[in-house]
Enzyme design. Structure first.
Site, PDB file in Angstrom:
ATOM      1  N   ARG A  49       7.141 -15.262 -10.014  1.00 36.09           N
ATOM      2  CA  ARG A  49       6.658 -15.443  -8.640  1.00 36.09           C
ATOM      3  C   ARG A  49       5.804 -16.697  -8.472  1.00 36.09           C
ATOM      4  O   ARG A  49       5.786 -17.284  -7.400  1.00 36.09           O
ATOM      5  CB  ARG A  49       5.872 -14.208  -8.204  1.00 36.09           C
ATOM      6  CG  ARG A  49       6.787 -12.993  -8.152  1.00 36.09           C
ATOM      7  CD  ARG A  49       6.246 -11.915  -7.287  1.00 36.09           C
ATOM      8  NE  ARG A  49       7.137 -10.762  -7.286  1.00 36.09           N
ATOM      9  CZ  ARG A  49       6.872  -9.630  -6.686  1.00 36.09           C
ATOM     10  NH1 ARG A  49       5.744  -9.484  -6.031  1.00 36.09           N
ATOM     11  NH2 ARG A  49       7.721  -8.630  -6.732  1.00 36.09           N
ATOM     12  N   ASP A  67      -1.022  -5.282   7.679  1.00 38.16           N
ATOM     13  CA  ASP A  67      -0.653  -5.622   6.310  1.00 38.16           C
ATOM     14  C   ASP A  67      -1.628  -6.711   5.874  1.00 38.16           C
ATOM     15  O   ASP A  67      -2.234  -7.388   6.700  1.00 38.16           O
ATOM     16  CB  ASP A  67       0.794  -6.148   6.260  1.00 38.16           C
ATOM     17  CG  ASP A  67       1.392  -6.062   4.863  1.00 38.16           C
ATOM     18  OD1 ASP A  67       2.193  -5.141   4.610  1.00 38.16           O
ATOM     19  OD2 ASP A  67       1.052  -6.907   4.006  1.00 38.16           O
TER      20      ASP A  67
HETATM   21  C1  LIG Z   1       6.576  -2.008  -0.563  1.00 34.52           C
HETATM   22  S1  LIG Z   1       5.873  -2.514   0.963  1.00 34.52           S
HETATM   23  C2  LIG Z   1       5.911  -0.986   1.869  1.00 34.52           C
HETATM   24  C3  LIG Z   1       6.289  -1.207   3.322  1.00 34.52           C
HETATM   25  C4  LIG Z   1       6.423   0.088   4.146  1.00 34.52           C
HETATM   26  N1  LIG Z   1       5.184   0.801   4.225  1.00 34.52           N
HETATM   27  C5  LIG Z   1       7.504   0.977   3.584  1.00 34.52           C
HETATM   28  O1  LIG Z   1       7.196   2.035   3.033  1.00 34.52           O
HETATM   29  O2  LIG Z   1       8.691   0.612   3.695  1.00 34.52           O
HETATM   30  C6  LIG Z   1       4.138  -2.645   0.498  1.00 34.52           C
HETATM   31  C7  LIG Z   1       3.315  -3.466   1.488  1.00 34.52           C
HETATM   32  O3  LIG Z   1       1.933  -3.268   1.150  1.00 34.52           O
HETATM   33  C8  LIG Z   1       1.255  -4.475   1.419  1.00 34.52           C
HETATM   34  N2  LIG Z   1      -0.018  -4.510   0.678  1.00 34.52           N
HETATM   35  C9  LIG Z   1      -0.220  -4.724  -0.643  1.00 34.52           C
HETATM   36  N3  LIG Z   1      -1.525  -4.725  -0.937  1.00 34.52           N
HETATM   37  C10 LIG Z   1      -2.183  -4.493   0.216  1.00 34.52           C
HETATM   38  C11 LIG Z   1      -3.547  -4.398   0.596  1.00 34.52           C
HETATM   39  N4  LIG Z   1      -4.522  -4.532  -0.318  1.00 34.52           N
HETATM   40  N5  LIG Z   1      -3.848  -4.153   1.880  1.00 34.52           N
HETATM   41  C12 LIG Z   1      -2.861  -4.010   2.821  1.00 34.52           C
HETATM   42  N6  LIG Z   1      -1.558  -4.109   2.543  1.00 34.52           N
HETATM   43  C13 LIG Z   1      -1.216  -4.351   1.263  1.00 34.52           C
HETATM   44  C14 LIG Z   1       2.238  -5.545   0.974  1.00 34.52           C
HETATM   45  O4  LIG Z   1       1.953  -6.801   1.550  1.00 34.52           O
HETATM   46  C15 LIG Z   1       3.571  -4.951   1.401  1.00 34.52           C
HETATM   47  O5  LIG Z   1       3.983  -5.451   2.647  1.00 34.52           O
END
Ligand SMILES: C[S@@+](CC[C@H](N)C(=O)[O-])C[C@H]1O[C@@H](n2cnc3c(N)ncnc32)[C@H](O)[C@@H]1O
Length: 271
Positions: free
Chosen positions: A40, A142
């Site tokens: 990445r 997010d």
């Molecule tokens: C795998 S995606 C899940 C998206 C959706 N909730 C779903 O279940 O399809 C995880 C998301 O969590 C966000 N994320 C990761 N760390 C985070 C944080 N500390 N605070 C807020 N969002 C976060 C990432 O940017 C990403 O968009």
């Protein structure tokens, strides 16, 4: 340094990024993720003409380099998502939720790690379609600004929309033409019901308001146990009594928060 083949950070370099990422995002990267980190970040190491990961680390830690730090963090988050992911949750929203919310005039929903928007738009379309409550709003947040921008644009590759029920597809999406051939866009009447906000779950979010329904799905898996517990307790504080929390099906909350009672797989009621 060879920019053609991706280099993997050594143990010491990996630790520097591991601490930085945990401090900034709360995300814990176990050492098996060394190759992933290299995959990445390597492009950024090369683009910034850094001779090593260590140099790149120093560069992003400089106070005048907040932009590159933000870019680096955006590369770390995993943003995999799709429309109507975990179908049972949307069935619950449609069929079971009304019995919990008869007493409310307005339903406030928070999609707390919304990625590129498929989750909050799936929620909005479901509420719009069932029509059991007129007054509702979806707040989607997010940590990653780049995915939030995509969510606001609401333009998706046609091939990635197989999970959308055909009648929803017809009612709530516009087909792209010309340069947007092969894409679809969420219609304005759905878009305007969803508000977006940048929010890092690792930081204080007590100002965000109180919600009846929270979607906190497929994000807890990235945090350490301690962090998970802390985030869940704070999320629970932002929920009204009798509110409902949805988590990812692989994320057990067992023993983590006492005021959330499991009512269905990956669905919890705030006591
Ligand atoms: C795998 S995606 C899940 C998206 C959706 N909730 C779903 O279940 O399809 C995880 C998301 O969590 C966000 N994320 C990761 N760390 C985070 C944080 N500390 N605070 C807020 N969002 C976060 C990432 O940017 C990403 O968009």
């Amino acid at each position: 340094m060879n920019d053609l083949s991706i280099e993997t950070p050594n143990e010491e370099e990996f630790k520097l990024f591991q601490h930085l990422i945990e401090r900034e995002l709360g995300i814990y990267l176990p050492s098996e993720k060394k190759v992933m980190l290299g995959n990445r970040l390597w492009k950024r190491v090369v683009a910034n003409e850094c001779a090593s990961y260590r140099r790149y680390y120093r560069l992003i830690c400089r106070v005048d380099n907040a932009k590159e730090l933000a870019r680096e963090l955006e590369l770390i988050t995993t943003n995999e998502t799709f429309f109507f992911r975990e179908k049972k949750h949307f069935q619950f929203l449609e069929e079971e939720l009304p019995q919990y919310f008869q007493q409310y005039k307005k339903l406030k929903v928070w999609s707390a790690a919304c990625s590129t928007g498929e989750e909050p738009y799936s929620i909005a379309m479901t509420l719009m379609n069932t029509g059991y409550i007129n007054s509702w709003s979806v707040m989607a947040s997010d940590v990653n600004k780049k995915v939030l921008q995509k969510a606001k644009d609401a333009i998706y590759l046609d091939q990635r929309t197989q999970n959308i029920p055909p009648d929803y597809r017809k009612k709530y999406f516009q087909q792209g033409i010309g340069e947007f051939n092969g894409y679809i866009r969420v219609k304005p009447e759905v878009r305007k019901r969803v508000a977006f906000l940048q929010c890092n779950l690792s930081n204080d979010f007590s100002h965000i308001g109180l919600f009846d329904v929270v979607f906190l799905r497929n994000v807890l898996i990235y945090f350490s146990l301690e962090r998970k517990k802390d985030i869940l307790q704070r999320v629970s504080k932002q929920m009204k009594k009798g509110g409902v929390l949805f988590t990812g099906h692989s994320e057990s909350l067992h023993g983590l928060v006492s005021d959330l009672k499991c009512i269905c797989p990956a669905i919890y009621l705030k006591q």
